[in-house]
Design a protein around this motif. Structure first.
Motif, PDB file in Angstrom:
ATOM      1  N   ASP A  97      54.216  16.076 -16.742  1.00 56.02           N
ATOM      2  CA  ASP A  97      55.343  16.897 -16.312  1.00 56.02           C
ATOM      3  C   ASP A  97      55.357  16.994 -14.794  1.00 56.02           C
ATOM      4  O   ASP A  97      54.304  16.916 -14.135  1.00 56.02           O
ATOM      5  CB  ASP A  97      55.233  18.305 -16.911  1.00 56.02           C
ATOM      6  CG  ASP A  97      55.455  18.320 -18.408  1.00 56.02           C
ATOM      7  OD1 ASP A  97      56.413  17.667 -18.860  1.00 56.02           O
ATOM      8  OD2 ASP A  97      54.676  18.969 -19.125  1.00 56.02           O
ATOM      9  N   PRO A  98      56.542  17.194 -14.193  1.00 56.75           N
ATOM     10  CA  PRO A  98      56.605  17.343 -12.737  1.00 56.75           C
ATOM     11  C   PRO A  98      55.937  18.636 -12.297  1.00 56.75           C
ATOM     12  O   PRO A  98      55.944  19.627 -13.031  1.00 56.75           O
ATOM     13  CB  PRO A  98      58.110  17.357 -12.448  1.00 56.75           C
ATOM     14  CG  PRO A  98      58.740  17.802 -13.729  1.00 56.75           C
ATOM     15  CD  PRO A  98      57.875  17.254 -14.820  1.00 56.75           C
ATOM     16  N   PRO A  99      55.359  18.665 -11.103  1.00 50.87           N
ATOM     17  CA  PRO A  99      54.697  19.872 -10.616  1.00 50.87           C
ATOM     18  C   PRO A  99      55.694  20.910 -10.140  1.00 50.87           C
ATOM     19  O   PRO A  99      56.843  20.595  -9.795  1.00 50.87           O
ATOM     20  CB  PRO A  99      53.851  19.355  -9.445  1.00 50.87           C
ATOM     21  CG  PRO A  99      54.628  18.171  -8.939  1.00 50.87           C
ATOM     22  CD  PRO A  99      55.215  17.529 -10.150  1.00 50.87           C
ATOM     23  N   CYS A 100      55.253  22.173 -10.092  1.00 50.25           N
ATOM     24  CA  CYS A 100      56.130  23.261  -9.652  1.00 50.25           C
ATOM     25  C   CYS A 100      56.599  23.087  -8.214  1.00 50.25           C
ATOM     26  O   CYS A 100      57.654  23.602  -7.835  1.00 50.25           O
ATOM     27  CB  CYS A 100      55.410  24.606  -9.802  1.00 50.25           C
ATOM     28  SG  CYS A 100      55.349  25.228 -11.498  1.00 50.25           S
ATOM     29  N   ARG A 101      55.838  22.375  -7.397  1.00 42.12           N
ATOM     30  CA  ARG A 101      56.245  22.201  -5.999  1.00 42.12           C
ATOM     31  C   ARG A 101      57.552  21.404  -5.878  1.00 42.12           C
ATOM     32  O   ARG A 101      58.214  21.447  -4.838  1.00 42.12           O
ATOM     33  CB  ARG A 101      55.141  21.520  -5.205  1.00 42.12           C
ATOM     34  CG  ARG A 101      54.800  20.102  -5.633  1.00 42.12           C
ATOM     35  CD  ARG A 101      53.766  19.470  -4.709  1.00 42.12           C
ATOM     36  NE  ARG A 101      53.389  18.137  -5.141  1.00 42.12           N
ATOM     37  CZ  ARG A 101      52.414  17.870  -5.981  1.00 42.12           C
ATOM     38  NH1 ARG A 101      51.695  18.882  -6.503  1.00 42.12           N
ATOM     39  NH2 ARG A 101      52.136  16.630  -6.327  1.00 42.12           N
ATOM     40  N   ASN A 102      57.908  20.671  -6.951  1.00 48.71           N
ATOM     41  CA  ASN A 102      59.171  19.920  -6.945  1.00 48.71           C
ATOM     42  C   ASN A 102      60.313  20.690  -7.594  1.00 48.71           C
ATOM     43  O   ASN A 102      61.367  20.120  -7.863  1.00 48.71           O
ATOM     44  CB  ASN A 102      58.989  18.590  -7.681  1.00 48.71           C
ATOM     45  CG  ASN A 102      58.020  17.671  -6.985  1.00 48.71           C
ATOM     46  OD1 ASN A 102      57.721  17.858  -5.798  1.00 48.71           O
ATOM     47  ND2 ASN A 102      57.519  16.678  -7.698  1.00 48.71           N
ATOM     48  N   ARG A 103      60.089  21.964  -7.854  1.00 51.89           N
ATOM     49  CA  ARG A 103      61.044  22.802  -8.588  1.00 51.89           C
ATOM     50  C   ARG A 103      62.486  22.655  -8.092  1.00 51.89           C
ATOM     51  O   ARG A 103      63.420  22.521  -8.881  1.00 51.89           O
ATOM     52  CB  ARG A 103      60.588  24.258  -8.508  1.00 51.89           C
ATOM     53  CG  ARG A 103      61.646  25.327  -8.745  1.00 51.89           C
ATOM     54  CD  ARG A 103      62.108  25.390 -10.188  1.00 51.89           C
ATOM     55  NE  ARG A 103      63.168  26.348 -10.339  1.00 51.89           N
ATOM     56  CZ  ARG A 103      64.449  26.068 -10.178  1.00 51.89           C
ATOM     57  NH1 ARG A 103      64.850  24.843  -9.877  1.00 51.89           N
ATOM     58  NH2 ARG A 103      65.375  26.997 -10.348  1.00 51.89           N
ATOM     59  N   LYS A 104      62.723  22.672  -6.781  1.00 52.10           N
ATOM     60  CA  LYS A 104      64.088  22.670  -6.248  1.00 52.10           C
ATOM     61  C   LYS A 104      64.835  21.380  -6.546  1.00 52.10           C
ATOM     62  O   LYS A 104      66.064  21.347  -6.491  1.00 52.10           O
ATOM     63  CB  LYS A 104      64.062  22.920  -4.739  1.00 52.10           C
ATOM     64  CG  LYS A 104      63.607  24.323  -4.356  1.00 52.10           C
ATOM     65  CD  LYS A 104      63.682  24.535  -2.856  1.00 52.10           C
ATOM     66  CE  LYS A 104      63.260  25.959  -2.482  1.00 52.10           C
ATOM     67  NZ  LYS A 104      63.309  26.181  -1.006  1.00 52.10           N
ATOM     68  N   ASN A 105      64.121  20.332  -6.873  1.00 54.21           N
ATOM     69  CA  ASN A 105      64.760  19.042  -7.132  1.00 54.21           C
ATOM     70  C   ASN A 105      64.896  18.731  -8.611  1.00 54.21           C
ATOM     71  O   ASN A 105      65.326  17.642  -8.977  1.00 54.21           O
ATOM     72  CB  ASN A 105      63.957  17.920  -6.457  1.00 54.21           C
ATOM     73  CG  ASN A 105      63.881  18.084  -4.952  1.00 54.21           C
ATOM     74  OD1 ASN A 105      64.865  18.463  -4.316  1.00 54.21           O
ATOM     75  ND2 ASN A 105      62.723  17.804  -4.373  1.00 54.21           N
ATOM     76  N   ILE A 106      64.513  19.699  -9.454  1.00 51.71           N
ATOM     77  CA  ILE A 106      64.512  19.457 -10.900  1.00 51.71           C
ATOM     78  C   ILE A 106      65.715  20.134 -11.536  1.00 51.71           C
ATOM     79  O   ILE A 106      65.956  21.329 -11.313  1.00 51.71           O
ATOM     80  CB  ILE A 106      63.214  19.978 -11.534  1.00 51.71           C
ATOM     81  CG1 ILE A 106      62.010  19.241 -10.913  1.00 51.71           C
ATOM     82  CG2 ILE A 106      63.233  19.775 -13.037  1.00 51.71           C
ATOM     83  CD1 ILE A 106      60.687  19.826 -11.339  1.00 51.71           C
ATOM     84  N   ARG A 107      66.454  19.382 -12.332  1.00 48.93           N
ATOM     85  CA  ARG A 107      67.637  19.935 -12.999  1.00 48.93           C
ATOM     86  C   ARG A 107      67.911  19.168 -14.281  1.00 48.93           C
ATOM     87  O   ARG A 107      67.378  18.064 -14.496  1.00 48.93           O
ATOM     88  CB  ARG A 107      68.855  19.856 -12.075  1.00 48.93           C
ATOM     89  CG  ARG A 107      69.259  18.430 -11.698  1.00 48.93           C
ATOM     90  CD  ARG A 107      70.391  18.442 -10.685  1.00 48.93           C
ATOM     91  NE  ARG A 107      70.783  17.082 -10.303  1.00 48.93           N
ATOM     92  CZ  ARG A 107      71.699  16.370 -10.922  1.00 48.93           C
ATOM     93  NH1 ARG A 107      72.308  16.866 -12.010  1.00 48.93           N
ATOM     94  NH2 ARG A 107      72.022  15.168 -10.513  1.00 48.93           N
ATOM     95  N   SER A 108      68.761  19.739 -15.144  1.00 49.48           N
ATOM     96  CA  SER A 108      69.162  19.060 -16.373  1.00 49.48           C
ATOM     97  C   SER A 108      70.144  17.943 -16.067  1.00 49.48           C
ATOM     98  O   SER A 108      70.934  18.026 -15.112  1.00 49.48           O
ATOM     99  CB  SER A 108      69.792  20.051 -17.349  1.00 49.48           C
ATOM    100  OG  SER A 108      68.835  20.946 -17.853  1.00 49.48           O
TER     101      SER A 108
END
Length: 364
Positions: free
Chosen positions: A264-275
Motif C-alpha cells: 500500500d502507498p505510505p501516508c506521506r503520499n496522502r495528498k496525491n492519493i485519490r479514487s
C-alpha cells in the motif's frame, strides 16, 4: 436549534399519486389546490411526533408539494424535508440540481436532488432540505404566489392564498421539535458532531451512484432520513439487498496472512492519493485489533477524506468498494496511520498495534 428526521416512506405517502413531471398551472393552482397541515404520533416513524405539509387538492391524488419533519433525534437537525413536483425532463434520479423561486421581487435558490417516485403514481421532482429559518418560508408566508423551476425546464406555480396559516403551523411545529430535541440532547450530553460525517458519507455514495456505495452507507448509518433515501436509491438501481453490517464484539473474523504482493502507498503520499474510476467492484473487510479506536475514511475523486465511521477495538466492517478506490485509517486525532487499496476479488485487512496490518484475499 432546528431538527428533521423524516422517513422516505412518509414523504412518498404525502406525495400522493400525481406524476411529478406534470406541471400545475396557475389556473389549476386556483382550482381546488390548497395547503394542508397535520401533526400526530406516527407509528411508521418509531412513534415520533411528526408534522406534514402538503399542497394539493384535498381528498384527491393531485399533490404538488409534500414536506415532513419530526421529533425523533437525528443528525439532520436543522431541516424540513420537502419534495416539489417539478418539470425534470430526463434528469437522472439523485442528480444534484438547483431549484429557483421567484415572484413579487423575491429571487431565491435552493440546492437539491432530482427525485423520481418508485411508481407512476408518486410525486417526482426535486427533493430539498430546507432550514427552518430559510428565507423561502418567509416568502411563502408573505407572498400570494411564487414560481419555481429547475433551470432550463418549465416553471410551476405555488399559490399561498389558500392555507397560508398551514405553512406557518408546519414551520412552527418543526422549530418546536428542534428546540425540544436540542434541549434533550444538551441535558443528556448528546452531540451532533456526527452531522458532517454522515452528510459527507451520503454525498460520497451519491457521487459513486452504485448499489455497493449506497449499501455501504446504509451499513454505517442504518437509520434516519438519509438511510431511507439511500434505500430508495438502492431500490431504484434494482437491488435492495442491504450491506453486511459490522458484527458485534467477539464475532469470528476471517483468517489473514502476513503479506501482500503489492504494498500500500505510505501516508506521506496522502495528498496525491485519490479514487479513480468506479468500474471493478470488490469488497474490503477491515478488522480492528489495534487496541484503540480507528477512523475509516474513503479518499474520494478529489482526494478528500470521507468518513465511513469508527471501528472500536475488536470490531470489523465490510465495505462495498472498487479496486481503484483507496481507503485511509486514522487514529482518534485524525493522523493517518495507513492507506489501504482494495484488491480484485476482495481483501481482508487486520489493524494491529499503531497501524500495522496483515492481509490477504478472503476465502470463500
Amino acid at each position: 436549534m432546528q431538527f428533521l428526521s423524516p422517513t422516505i416512506v412518509a414523504l412518498c405517502a404525502l406525495a400522493g399519486m400525481s406524476g411529478g413531471s406534470s406541471l400545475v398551472t396557475r389556473a389549476a393552482a386556483a382550482d381546488g389546490m390548497e395547503w394542508q397541515f397535520s401533526e400526530a404520533n406516527d407509528p411508521d416513524n418509531k412513534g415520533a411526533m411528526t408534522a406534514r405539509l402538503t399542497y394539493g387538492v384535498p381528498e384527491t391524488d393531485n399533490t404538488q408539494v409534500s414536506g415532513v419533519c419530526d421529533a425523533r433525534p437525528s443528525t439532520s437537525v436543522r431541516y424540513s424535508s420537502v419534495i416539489f413536483g417539478a418539470d425534470i425532463g430526463d434528469l437522472q434520479a439523485g442528480k444534484d440540481t438547483e431549484l429557483r423561486f421567484s415572484g413579487g421581487g423575491f429571487d431565491h435558490a435552493l440546492k437539491g436532488q432530482i427525485y423520481r417516485a418508485s411508481s407512476e403514481e408518486g410525486l417526482s421532482g426535486v427533493h430539498v432540505d430546507i432550514e427552518h429559518d430559510d428565507a423561502l418560508w418567509g416568502a411563502m408566508a408573505d407572498k400570494d404566489q411564487l414560481d419555481y423551476l429547475v433551470p432550463g425546464y418549465k416553471a410551476a406555480t405555488l399559490d399561498f392564498t389558500r392555507g397560508r396559516d398551514k405553512i406557518k403551523q408546519f414551520v412552527q411545529a418543526c422549530r418546536t421539535y428542534a428546540e425540544a430535541v436540542g434541549g434533550a440532547q444538551a441535558e443528556g450530553g448528546a452531540s451532533t458532531s456526527g452531522d458532517n460525517a454522515e452528510k459527507d458519507a451520503f454525498d460520497s455514495a451519491k457521487e459513486l451512484g452504485t448499489v455497493e456505495a449506497w449499501e455501504a452507507f446504509v451499513a454505517n448509518y442504518p437509520s434516519g432520513f438519509h438511510a431511507d433515501l439511500a434505500r430508495a436509491y438502492i431500490k431504484k438501481l434494482g437491488n435492495a439487498a442491504p450491506a453486511a453490517a459490522p458484527p458485534a464484539n467477539g464475532a469470528s473474523v476471517p483468517n489473514v496472512s502476513a503479506s501482500r504482493e503489492v504494498p500500500d502507498p505510505p501516508c506521506r503520499n496522502r495528498k496525491n492519493i485519490r479514487s479513480m474510476v468506479s468500474e471493478q467492484a470488490t469488497k474490503l473487510t477491515i478488522i480492528n485489533h489495534s487496541g484503540s479506536t480507528r477512523n475509516i475514511l474513503w479518499l474520494d475523486f478529489g482526494s478528500n477524506a470521507r468518513s465511513f465511521g469508527r471501528l472500536k477495538n475488536g470490531e470489523q466492517i465490510v465495505l462495498d468498494t472498487f479496486v481503484t478506490h483507496p481507503w485511509m485509517v486514522t487514529n482518534s486525532s485524525g493522523a493517518c496511520l495507513q492507506i489501504i487499496e482494495p484488491d480484485e476479488g476482495g481483501r481482508v485487512v487486520m489493524l494491529e498495534g499503531s497501524g500495522g496490518q496483515t492481509s490477504k484475499p478472503p476465502t470463500n
